[in-house]
Design an enzyme around this catalytic site. Sequence first.
Site, short mmCIF file in Angstrom:
data_model
loop_
_atom_site.label_atom_id
_atom_site.label_comp_id
_atom_site.label_asym_id
_atom_site.label_seq_id
_atom_site.Cartn_x
_atom_site.Cartn_y
_atom_site.Cartn_z
N GLN A 175 34.47 3.23 -4.16
CA GLN A 175 33.49 3.55 -3.12
C GLN A 175 34.17 3.35 -1.77
OE1 GLN A 175 30.30 0.84 -1.80
NE2 GLN A 175 28.87 2.39 -2.55
N TYR A 235 25.18 2.27 7.23
CA TYR A 235 26.59 2.07 7.57
C TYR A 235 27.00 3.18 8.55
CZ TYR A 235 27.23 -1.49 3.91
OH TYR A 235 27.17 -2.63 3.15
N ALA A 248 22.99 -1.41 -11.66
CA ALA A 248 23.69 -2.47 -10.93
C ALA A 248 23.26 -3.84 -11.42
CB ALA A 248 23.45 -2.33 -9.43
N ARG A 249 22.05 -4.30 -11.02
CA ARG A 249 21.62 -5.66 -11.36
C ARG A 249 21.62 -5.92 -12.86
NH1 ARG A 249 16.18 -5.65 -7.84
NH2 ARG A 249 16.34 -3.49 -8.48
#
Length: 405
Positions: free
Chosen positions: A103, A173, A348-349
């Site tokens: 990423q 971002y 993810a989690r």
Amino acid sequence: MDASDVPDVLAPARLGPVTLRNRIIKSATFEHMSPGALVGDALIEFHRRVAAGGVGMTTVAYCAVAPEGRTEADQLWMRPEAVPGLHRLTDAVHTRGAAVSAQIGHAGPVANAKSTGHRSLSASRRIAPIGPTLVHAATAADIARIRGAHGAAARYAIESGFDAVEIHFGHNYFASSFLSPVLNRRRDAYGGSLRNRARVVRETAAEVRAAVGDRIAVLAKLNMDDGVPGGFWLDEAIQVAKWLEEDGNLDALELTVGSSLMNPMYLFKGDAPIDEFGATMSPFMRWGVKMFGRFFLRSYPYQDLFMLDAARQIRANVDMPLVLLGGITDKPGMDRAMAEGFEFVAMARALLREPDLINRIDADHSAKSLCIHCNKCMPTIFYDTHCVLAKPEPRAGDPIVTGHR
């Protein structure tokens, strides 16, 4: 979609020039395992375990394209010195049968200038919530330099053995700050209309594609909604997704939401771990989090597939491959994503709690994730990203204890 046309999420699939062993991607979660902004042994072990656990591809986060693009000093920065460690990481993942993506992106206004020692940059000038310090408006020269740095980072990814890069266009971002009407108050060619605000995103995707050709896959992570009043919203996200498809520089788009700068819990849903965040900070900051944290770390109810409703609207407007993220924890959820027309799913989690979850699901389609969405993993990004409820795994270099159990 006819039932006979629904792809099997556990079967091999093409992502641009790459064949994945299944359609399940480990989504990027900043690991904080890169001391000196270089790959550490713990980072290699982190992704080795996820790869051994059965995912089609794991994503290394967060690979900054420039020194001021890090959120903090020890965040990985793509440069020649990083290549040997990154190559060891990709080799470890490939040995376990998975593909691996880097990423790449620039933290922009989310960067902690006091930690990195560099000026933070955004679409427009503002005061950073961390510090507080001044975030500077990026000049045209800054924009061109950062765009070129994305291309260079993608070339380093190829040199390091990565199968894909994922360009970070989300979470407010750098690129996302240009998309946001709240953060972008420019009056030049990069501000005002949506077409202008989307120029950084489109030009960056073109730069990365020109750098890699068809040697690796190129994905991007795009916000559907900042979760901020007056911010980037779904109607604009649909149009940006259309433009990205027309430009033809991406092999897939991963859909996300939320602002790391102003509303981080909007991405995660579930409990807001205010006390745990406070415990990672100085006494003064801890007091501030205790008093005011509930205004920044808002709680949102969790439900499985919580991004599906918004993502459907992107799906209805583009034909390019899409990756569905958010509350995907079991095979029925994955199958529903496939039936709704998504080509891949990202987790993810659930994989922090159980790196081997995909192997369990492959063996038993009724297997359920043990993740309870307490979000207490979130504050661990400041020192060693992990699930606080999971049994600790042995790390490289740990002593081996033998004996009866």
